[in-house]
Motif scaffolding. Structure first.
Motif, short mmCIF file in Angstrom:
data_model
loop_
_atom_site.label_atom_id
_atom_site.label_comp_id
_atom_site.label_asym_id
_atom_site.label_seq_id
_atom_site.Cartn_x
_atom_site.Cartn_y
_atom_site.Cartn_z
N LEU A 33 0.82 -1.20 0.00
CA LEU A 33 0.00 0.00 0.00
C LEU A 33 0.86 1.26 0.00
N HIS A 34 0.49 2.22 -0.83
CA HIS A 34 1.15 3.51 -0.89
C HIS A 34 0.34 4.45 0.01
N HIS A 35 0.77 4.57 1.27
CA HIS A 35 -0.02 5.29 2.26
C HIS A 35 -0.16 6.78 1.95
N GLU A 36 0.84 7.37 1.34
CA GLU A 36 0.75 8.79 0.99
C GLU A 36 -0.33 9.02 -0.06
N LEU A 38 -2.91 7.06 -0.61
CA LEU A 38 -4.19 6.78 0.02
C LEU A 38 -4.64 7.97 0.86
N ALA A 39 -3.70 8.60 1.57
CA ALA A 39 -4.04 9.76 2.39
C ALA A 39 -4.50 10.93 1.53
N GLN A 40 -3.87 11.11 0.37
CA GLN A 40 -4.26 12.19 -0.54
C GLN A 40 -5.67 11.95 -1.07
N LEU A 41 -5.99 10.71 -1.40
CA LEU A 41 -7.33 10.35 -1.85
C LEU A 41 -8.36 10.67 -0.77
N VAL A 42 -8.06 10.25 0.45
CA VAL A 42 -8.99 10.47 1.57
C VAL A 42 -9.18 11.96 1.83
N ASP A 43 -8.13 12.75 1.71
CA ASP A 43 -8.25 14.20 1.89
C ASP A 43 -9.24 14.80 0.91
N ALA A 44 -9.16 14.38 -0.36
CA ALA A 44 -10.06 14.91 -1.39
C ALA A 44 -11.50 14.49 -1.12
N LEU A 45 -11.71 13.24 -0.71
CA LEU A 45 -13.06 12.75 -0.43
C LEU A 45 -13.62 13.39 0.83
N SER A 46 -12.77 13.62 1.81
CA SER A 46 -13.22 14.25 3.05
C SER A 46 -13.63 15.70 2.80
N ALA A 47 -12.92 16.38 1.90
CA ALA A 47 -13.30 17.75 1.53
C ALA A 47 -14.69 17.76 0.90
N ALA A 48 -14.98 16.74 0.08
CA ALA A 48 -16.31 16.63 -0.52
C ALA A 48 -17.36 16.42 0.55
N ARG A 49 -17.05 15.57 1.52
CA ARG A 49 -17.99 15.33 2.63
C ARG A 49 -18.24 16.61 3.42
N GLU A 50 -17.19 17.39 3.63
CA GLU A 50 -17.34 18.64 4.38
C GLU A 50 -18.20 19.64 3.63
N ARG A 51 -18.25 19.54 2.30
CA ARG A 51 -19.13 20.39 1.50
C ARG A 51 -20.56 19.90 1.52
N ALA A 96 -6.14 0.97 6.95
CA ALA A 96 -5.56 2.22 6.44
C ALA A 96 -6.65 3.26 6.19
N TYR A 97 -7.75 2.84 5.57
CA TYR A 97 -8.84 3.78 5.32
C TYR A 97 -9.46 4.28 6.62
N THR A 98 -9.67 3.38 7.56
CA THR A 98 -10.27 3.76 8.84
C THR A 98 -9.42 4.82 9.53
N THR A 99 -8.11 4.62 9.53
CA THR A 99 -7.18 5.57 10.17
C THR A 99 -7.20 6.92 9.47
N GLU A 100 -7.15 6.92 8.14
CA GLU A 100 -7.07 8.17 7.40
C GLU A 100 -8.37 8.97 7.48
N PHE A 101 -9.51 8.30 7.34
CA PHE A 101 -10.78 9.01 7.43
C PHE A 101 -11.04 9.51 8.85
N ALA A 102 -10.52 8.79 9.85
CA ALA A 102 -10.70 9.21 11.24
C ALA A 102 -10.04 10.56 11.50
N ARG A 103 -8.99 10.88 10.76
CA ARG A 103 -8.34 12.19 10.91
C ARG A 103 -9.32 13.32 10.61
N HIS A 104 -10.32 13.01 9.79
CA HIS A 104 -11.33 14.01 9.43
C HIS A 104 -12.64 13.80 10.18
N GLY A 105 -12.63 12.89 11.15
CA GLY A 105 -13.83 12.63 11.93
C GLY A 105 -14.90 11.89 11.17
#
Length: 373
Positions: A33-36, A38-51, A96-105
């Protein structure tokens, strides 16, 4: 019925999107797994959720994530080894997904599907209700084909197709297919004269281009599988964007990146789309003119009396092709209620002429039939 999305600049404001990411976008040079990324992907999806957007993620990578822990140097070819890698890797991927999405609550849920979850009417309703309930609670469902149990004889084929069908199951306005190239090109991107195709409104325009079916060493699909997925999605009214995973954030911000596939019809049923686009049929039923007219024009179920011949060996519940005997053309596909041997007995086909008996119900119910035209 959801509104058809006709313009890519609305991607960042529509209520519900399905995003698919491939193995090649989530794995590093060591096949892990390329964690960086994956984290970038989660950041983009989390921004969508915040919108305020609802997001369903269809993620490959389970088999790839299990390659290194099992000591493989590349994706195994043996089905059992692939299943073992999937079972090991799925846990790592979800962690990995659980950890990264948890950063955004944000809470995530694992959803593993098989084709029966789309074809079977009861399963289809249950999957649709479950996914919509997760979205209601603000959860991001992470969907994958259940590689641990499916076989080559019964599988979606790739997660691109899964994503296209899931988009219909949840009533999404758009599908985004993330890959390791920044769109669809007129030739392999390495070719000096290759040009990015910005918009596809007619799939017939792609016939002149060289679209490869080869995927990466860790994936199962290539560009052709993404085009097929876009065909499935847009044929049912879901606009589709093919874009590099690294550009997902830009795409959701309304920038004109990647290749946009314009939706062609209003929304249809994911179940009907799966029946129509599934390449695997177990057999063929040839029918007479009366049955052909009743099925195509009258919307009737297919009765045994209208069947003229049976080809192939299939079981009750299998998907079969239906052919008009006079024209020789396939008019549809359907889920058959009886085995090949039983149908042959109903119509008196050799070698069962002496065992002919009456069919107790329709061979293919109208609800289990999809037209190919």
């Amino acid at each position: 019925m959801a509104t058809v999305l006709a313009n890519r600049h609305l991607l960042g404001s529509v209520a519900r999107i399905v995003v698919k990411v491939g193995s090649s976008s989530l794995t590093g040079s060591d096949s892990g797994l390329h964690h960086e990324a994956l984290a970038q992907l989660v950041d983009a999806l989390s921004a969508a959720r915040e919108r305020g957007q609802e997001v369903v993620l269809v993620s490959s990578g389970a088999v790839a994530a299990g390659i290194a822990p099992l000591g493989f140097t590349k994706r195994p070819k043996n089905v059992r080894d692939q299943q073992a890698a999937a079972m090991v890797g799925q846990a790592q991927l979800m962690e990995a997904y659980t950890t990264e999405f948890a950063r955004h609550g944000i809470t995530v849920a694992q959803v593993l599907l098989t084709p029966d979850d789309v074809v079977n009417r009861t399963h289809y309703a249950n999957v649709s209700a479950a996914l919509r309930r997760l979205l209601h609670y603000g959860v991001v469902p992470i969907v994958n084909e259940n590689d641990a149990v499916v076989t080559d004889d019964l599988r979606f084929g790739d997660n691109d197709r899964v994503a296209a069908l899931v988009a219909h199951v949840v009533g999404a306005s758009a599908l985004i297919l993330c890959t390791d190239v920044n769109g669809l090109y007129s030739a392999p991107p390495s070719h000096p004269q290759a040009q990015l195709i910005s918009t596809v409104s007619d799939f017939s325009q792609l016939k002149e281009y060289a679209i490869t079916g080869k995927g990466s060493d860790v994936g199962t699909g290539g560009m052709s599988s993404k085009v097929r997925a876009a065909d499935i999605a847009t044929s049912g009214g879901v606009g589709t964007l093919l874009v590099a995973a690294a550009d997902l954030g830009r795409a959701l911000a309304g920038e004109y990146v990647g290749t946009w596939f314009v939706p062609r019809k209003m929304r249809g049923s994911a179940r009907d789309l799966w029946l129509k686009y599934s390449a695997r049929v177990a057999g063929t039923l040839h029918i007479d003119a009366g049955a052909s007219h009743a099925v195509q024009v009258g919307g009737a179920s297919l009765l045994a009396v209208g069947i003229t011949a049976v080809e192939g060996e299939f079981s009750a519940g299998d998907l079969v092709q239906v052919v008009d005997t006079a024209s020789g053309k396939a008019i549809g596909k359907g889920i058959v209620a009886f085995s090949a041997g039983e149908v042959k007995r109903f119509i008196g086909q050799a070698p069962y002429e002496q065992e002919r008996r009456r069919a107790p119900r329709a061979v293919i119910h109208a609800d289990d039939f999809v037209h190919l035209n």
